[in-house]
Scaffold this active site. Structure first.
Site, short mmCIF file in Angstrom:
data_model
loop_
_atom_site.label_atom_id
_atom_site.label_comp_id
_atom_site.label_asym_id
_atom_site.label_seq_id
_atom_site.Cartn_x
_atom_site.Cartn_y
_atom_site.Cartn_z
N HIS A 163 0.84 -1.21 0.00
CA HIS A 163 0.00 0.00 0.00
C HIS A 163 0.87 1.25 0.00
CE1 HIS A 163 -3.63 2.40 1.22
NE2 HIS A 163 -2.68 3.18 1.71
N GLU A 164 1.90 1.27 0.84
CA GLU A 164 2.79 2.43 0.91
C GLU A 164 3.58 2.60 -0.39
OE1 GLU A 164 2.37 4.51 3.31
OE2 GLU A 164 0.96 3.08 4.19
N HIS A 167 1.60 4.52 -2.87
CA HIS A 167 1.70 5.98 -2.74
C HIS A 167 2.96 6.49 -3.44
CE1 HIS A 167 -1.69 6.97 -0.27
NE2 HIS A 167 -1.34 6.16 0.72
N GLU A 208 -6.31 6.62 -1.84
CA GLU A 208 -6.23 5.46 -0.94
C GLU A 208 -6.76 4.21 -1.61
OE1 GLU A 208 -4.65 5.47 1.92
OE2 GLU A 208 -4.21 7.58 1.61
#
Length: 301
Positions: A163-164, A167, A208
């Protein structure tokens, strides 16, 4: 009052409060496929993709991007010094299994540079990044907390790291900040201002959703991602029934649809930094069943 510098740095830190959960149709994969050449546009949420494209083509983007990158470089210097002084830097000599997890997640998403990973002591299960890759190939920073490591399995931690990395792959700090600059002239105007602010808020939430997709691409097993996020939202490792969480998200969607318009509007207008957990479940469930997700994996074969 916080200084502009502190507020700017805070705006670049993306905390994870992700929820992803799916059906029992998922197939466990012992070693996720490397998605060579994957571009962020392939997994961006449609709103995130469209607004990023719009901002990229804005007239002043080149000049503004340089200023934002310079500011980020200063923020990164301070963050790195703070982490080196108060956290544990992961390496092949320090927590080597976690180091290998970061390397594997980076391999799957075809990251240009493997980020530096730090473990921060905290009772809150969390992870964050500055969300922008440097142009000089300096390793970006990802931080996970001790509580997150204690609560999740190695595969679940990898999904959260994914997930990071999403980003970072999407350069969300850069483009969301540019979006704020583009909309600044109209945000003080009646009607247009509120609409611009609403669109920015929706973009933050869509970002997100994009990174939830990146988590799924890294894990390539929806049950792993679901297990990680369920534990984060429940605040305990005892929450393990992902199907029940799926059913909960569907119950929410049905009740919201049937709710009184006043109640529904009040719920939908709430300001949030992250989407509701049940909304993330519904969004990622749709993407897991989509041709887009299947096509990404098939191209890697």
């Amino acid at each position: 009052m916080k200084s502009p510098c502190v507020l700017f740095i805070a705006s670049l830190m993306y905390t994870i409060n992700t929820a992803v959960t799916f059906s029992a149709e998922s197939v466990s994969v012992s070693k996720p496929k490397s998605l060579r050449g994957i571009d962020a546009s392939q997994f961006r949420h449609p709103l995130d993709r469209d607004l990023t494209s719009f901002v990229k083509n804005a007239p002043f983007t080149g000049v503004a991007e340089g200023a934002i990158r310079a500011s980020l470089s200063l923020a990164e210097q301070g963050t790195r010094l703070d982490l080196l002084s108060s956290s544990v830097k992961v390496s092949s000599q320090q927590m080597p299994e976690l180091h290998a997890t970061m390397e594997d997640a980076s391999r799957v998403l075809d990251m240009k540079v493997v980020p530096e990973l730090y473990v921060q002591s905290s009772p809150q299960a969390n992870a964050f990044t500055l969300a922008l890759q440097s142009e000089d190939d300096k390793p970006p920073i990802v931080v996970v907390t001790s509580a997150l490591l204690d609560r999740c399995t190695d595969d679940e931690v990898k999904a959260i790291i994914g997930h990071e990395l999403g980003h970072l792959k999407c350069s969300h700090s850069l483009y969301l900040t540019l979006g704020g600059l583009v909309s600044a002239p109209v945000r003080g105007l009646p009607l247009l201002g509120s609409q611009a602010e609403k669109l920015l808020q929706e973009w933050r939430l869509a970002a997100e959703f994009s990174c939830d997709r990146a988590a799924l691409l890294v894990a390539q097993d929806v049950n792993v991602v679901a297990g990680a996020m369920l534990k984060l939202f429940a605040g305990t490792a005892r929450a393990t029934n992902t199907q029940a969480f799926i059913d909960q998200s569907r119950e929410y969607e049905k009740l919201l649809k049937d709710a009184n318009p006043i109640v529904r509007t009040a719920i939908q207008s709430q300001q949030r930094t992250h989407p509701l957990p049940v909304k993330r479940v519904a969004e990622l469930e749709k993407w897991f069943d989509s041709d887009d997700y299947k096509s990404i994996l098939q191209k890697s074969e």
